[in-house]
Write an enzyme that holds these catalytic residues in place. Structure first.
Site, PDB file in Angstrom:
ATOM      1  N   LYS A   2      16.055 -16.496  -2.741  1.00 56.33           N
ATOM      2  CA  LYS A   2      15.102 -16.618  -1.636  1.00 56.33           C
ATOM      3  C   LYS A   2      14.935 -18.070  -1.201  1.00 56.33           C
ATOM      4  O   LYS A   2      14.870 -18.344   0.001  1.00 56.33           O
ATOM      5  CB  LYS A   2      13.766 -15.999  -2.055  1.00 56.33           C
ATOM      6  CG  LYS A   2      13.872 -14.474  -2.229  1.00 56.33           C
ATOM      7  CD  LYS A   2      12.639 -13.908  -2.905  1.00 56.33           C
ATOM      8  CE  LYS A   2      12.722 -12.410  -3.079  1.00 56.33           C
ATOM      9  NZ  LYS A   2      11.664 -11.910  -3.990  1.00 56.33           N
ATOM     10  N   ILE A  52       5.743 -10.397   4.060  1.00 57.93           N
ATOM     11  CA  ILE A  52       5.110 -11.605   4.618  1.00 57.93           C
ATOM     12  C   ILE A  52       5.957 -12.141   5.756  1.00 57.93           C
ATOM     13  O   ILE A  52       7.153 -12.371   5.590  1.00 57.93           O
ATOM     14  CB  ILE A  52       4.978 -12.713   3.549  1.00 57.93           C
ATOM     15  CG1 ILE A  52       4.257 -12.206   2.314  1.00 57.93           C
ATOM     16  CG2 ILE A  52       4.276 -13.931   4.130  1.00 57.93           C
ATOM     17  CD1 ILE A  52       4.263 -13.213   1.164  1.00 57.93           C
ATOM     18  N   LYS A 108      18.453  -9.715  -0.136  1.00 60.27           N
ATOM     19  CA  LYS A 108      18.475 -11.174  -0.319  1.00 60.27           C
ATOM     20  C   LYS A 108      19.762 -11.656  -0.957  1.00 60.27           C
ATOM     21  O   LYS A 108      20.235 -12.754  -0.687  1.00 60.27           O
ATOM     22  CB  LYS A 108      17.271 -11.641  -1.115  1.00 60.27           C
ATOM     23  CG  LYS A 108      17.128 -11.000  -2.458  1.00 60.27           C
ATOM     24  CD  LYS A 108      15.664 -10.754  -2.789  1.00 60.27           C
ATOM     25  CE  LYS A 108      15.563  -9.808  -3.968  1.00 60.27           C
ATOM     26  NZ  LYS A 108      14.728  -8.661  -3.704  1.00 60.27           N
ATOM     27  N   GLY A 147       6.203  -0.658 -13.268  1.00 62.64           N
ATOM     28  CA  GLY A 147       7.268  -0.590 -12.267  1.00 62.64           C
ATOM     29  C   GLY A 147       7.483  -1.885 -11.514  1.00 62.64           C
ATOM     30  O   GLY A 147       8.205  -1.937 -10.521  1.00 62.64           O
ATOM     31  N   ASP A 157      16.312 -14.237  -8.715  1.00 67.03           N
ATOM     32  CA  ASP A 157      15.781 -13.653  -7.486  1.00 67.03           C
ATOM     33  C   ASP A 157      15.091 -14.728  -6.640  1.00 67.03           C
ATOM     34  O   ASP A 157      15.348 -14.844  -5.433  1.00 67.03           O
ATOM     35  CB  ASP A 157      14.789 -12.534  -7.853  1.00 67.03           C
ATOM     36  CG  ASP A 157      14.080 -11.959  -6.650  1.00 67.03           C
ATOM     37  OD1 ASP A 157      14.702 -11.162  -5.931  1.00 67.03           O
ATOM     38  OD2 ASP A 157      12.905 -12.311  -6.402  1.00 67.03           O
ATOM     39  N   GLY A 163       7.719  -4.165  -2.613  1.00 68.77           N
ATOM     40  CA  GLY A 163       7.098  -2.855  -2.479  1.00 68.77           C
ATOM     41  C   GLY A 163       7.620  -2.129  -1.255  1.00 68.77           C
ATOM     42  O   GLY A 163       8.095  -2.736  -0.295  1.00 68.77           O
TER      43      GLY A 163
END
Lengths: 410, 410
Positions: free
Chosen positions: B200, B131, B100, B182, B196, B298
């Site tokens: 996006k 997604i 990204k 994590g 972040d 993930g």
């Protein structure tokens, strides 16, 4: 690029108007091909419509016009939609449809013709109205093995259930309101008895699992029997009642598929889908659970999906999209009564059977409580078991419940 | 078809493993092209990996191998990712990335090279992990003018806020738990301070509105200042606090864009998005609101999105996907302080100012109540107004609140 529209009703007129309204951007997104509506086929005249000059009554004008590359079918019903679409695909034209009855009943045959003729047969609007679902499944989740789909696929029943849940309205009153608002037909059978949801889960199952699943192979139950007491007991279980279409791969690689009202935990993404909205949960081996939410019907949402398909046809003239499934497989549909679920069971206890004894008899995890319940009524949440086992236990205990509903795990 | 993977970390190894695991179906969905991993570029050796024979350390091996048609970039960071991807596109290879930072900073430049060289630069995995969102926006909603996007775009902060909301956990404790699980980096700045999410929302805004929007033009606020009292006051307002990235077309055709914690009504589809899940709401003129929900990060979800893009590249070799945007437009970003919103305002009242007087001063619709609030604290929900007007009223009343948050309308 010339297109034709067959059926100038709510969706068909929406398609025409949307193509006009967003023409510049649609052209850009169609690789600079301008979409021009050449014909609109309908039995009626529309003297007051800005599209009146395009209205025709003879299907053969479209079929025989080589300049028409893509045809939109928004007539609905099986006949003559099937004959028309077959002939158009045979003639090498791509077809876009919003007709779930057609896709659920004849999808395999039409996809086969499309494959043979190297044209496209697209139907994003047939499930979930404007919600992107067919293309995301076939493209975005292409790296996944899809294990399960579960959806609130019918806006009318979801509206009725929402009124029952949030406003304590009886089924009949909620249905009447849905009819007055134009959300339900005068004859509400297709919606209320689950047939519409059944067609949609068949289309999704065929797409996800690769073989045509026909509606008559799907156990289908509507919402007529849901009472306000069921709604209240569900609340005590931390759940809401939703009409779901579910399709799942079983461990023996069969397809478990059904349409029925289910108890959905309030923490689920499906529980908060209210009114006429639809939502579809897809579970893939890599992606986990994804949910697609939006308006499942209506002029503009449905037209949005149809026009997106037309744009895709325009971009892929002479080239096939990967959207296909095979002939049905004999014995692929699992016997639903042999698949384990947790159940909600509600009914009047026979004389001599206590609530605790009934609970023990069916392996209940919880006895549900509501205010002002009839004195001899019990409502239970059972452990996971097959319906066959549950019904055997109920028979043995002499307990004949009024309501048995599955409880979902998402 | 030969592919190469650059960066064999969590996502890169997921891509390799997923291609192996679902190889038969992926081949079918790639129009019968078998995807073969020829090289994996990494600085490290992986002697225990089943892919050890494919590990290389020299980028030029990929660049100069004409048999490699598609390259996956899962290295992360701006450099050398940008130089590598530029060179690959220049060399006529299609590139798929999950990066990204790269797309938000260099998307326009890389898309321009891709256009000139007639190859594809795809980045479904860069927003919302697995997604489906980039492709649905560019294809499924292609008939729409998109007016607004609002998303829970960062799983780490959503996990922390969920712990604060549902378990009354303090920010520091929730962050520590996220780190232990994590979900958060040792240095959590990029997540916790909104950077972040900012990248996006920039990618989504660029895609929806057609011009590159750079992260440094976006007012960005993280969640460090959110207290458990804010969470409790929000509950009294029937809302939850979520970190949102929002981009909207204003009436004067500018772009209103920001990242900040907002009050979201509990009835909203975004309110029930918990833990590390992401969700993105897209509002189109035909479709209305649609919401896409799933795992935003993930190994497997992200690999799922990357491989879907690789399949798309395989199907479109020598043919461009319509996925593009233009150079930024000077002055396109609206001044956020001049856009009307309803606000949540919380702080200690100065001596002599009553809660009612403070409420009157800022046009409050509700004074929020929580148990055990500090004696001199007030929390208010204001009418819709610009931040400029709100701050002027606050200054005039002599009230310097600790917290000012926007309240959303979806």
């Amino acid at each position: 690029m010339n297109i034709a529209i067959m059926g100038f009703g709510v969706v068909g007129s929406g398609v025409a108007e949307l193509i006009e309204k967003n023409h510049a951007n649609i052209t850009k997104r169609s690789m600079q091909q301008s979409l021009e509506i050449k014909y609109i086929l309908d039995l009626r005249e529309f003297p007051d419509s800005p599209f009146r000059d395009k209205i025709i009554h003879d299907f053969n004008q479209i079929l025989n016009d080589d300049s028409v590359a893509v045809v939109v079918e928004t007539m609905g019903g099986l006949h003559p939609a099937f004959e028309f679409v077959s002939a158009l695909l045979q003639a090498g034209k791509s077809v876009v449809t919003s007709n779930k009855e057609l896709v659920a009943a004849k999808g395999y045959e039409l996809l086969t013709i499309a494959r043979e003729k190297n044209v496209n047969f697209l139907f994003e609007a047939s499930v979930g109205g404007g919600i992107p679902i067919i293309r995301p499944i076939s493209q975005c989740l292409a790296a996944n093995e899809i294990n399960e789909i579960a959806g609130i696929l019918n806006g009318t029943t979801n509206f009725i259930l929402t009124k029952m849940i949030t406003e304590n309205m009886e089924f009949d009153a909620a249905l009447k309101m849905a009819q007055e608002l134009g959300y339900a037909e005068k004859d509400p059978t297709a919606d209320v008895d689950g047939f519409d949801a059944c067609r949609k889960i068949c289309i999704l199952a065929s797409l996800c699992f690769g073989h045509h699943v026909y509606p008559d192979s799907v156990p289908t139950e509507g919402i007529r029997k849901i009472s306000l007491r069921d709604v209240a007991y569900a609340a005590d279980a931390g759940a809401v009642i939703k009409l779901l279409g579910v399709a799942r791969k079983t461990e023996s690689d069969k397809i478990c598929i059904f349409v029925s009202p289910c108890l959905v935990q309030k923490s689920s993404q499906l529980a908060s889908v209210d009114d006429v909205f639809n939502a579809i949960l897809v579970r893939g081996d890599a992606i986990g659970d994804v949910v697609f939410y939006g308006r499942g019907a209506g002029k503009w949402p449905t037209a949005s999906a149809v026009v997106a398909d037309v744009i895709d046809c325009a971009k892929h003239l002479g080239k096939r999209k990967v959207l296909d499934w095979d002939v049905p497989v004999e014995g692929e549909i699992a016997d639903i009564s042999e698949i384990p679920f947790a159940f909600y069971v509600r009914g009047a206890l026979p004389a001599g059977l206590s609530a605790e004894a009934a609970a023990n008899a069916v392996g209940a995890e919880k006895i549900l409580q509501i205010p002002n319940a009839p004195a001899n009524e019990v409502a239970l949440l059972t452990k996971k078991q097959t319906e066959t086992a549950l019904r055997a236990s109920l028979a043995q205990a002499g307990f004949a419940p009024d309501s048995i509903l599955r409880v979902t795990e998402y």
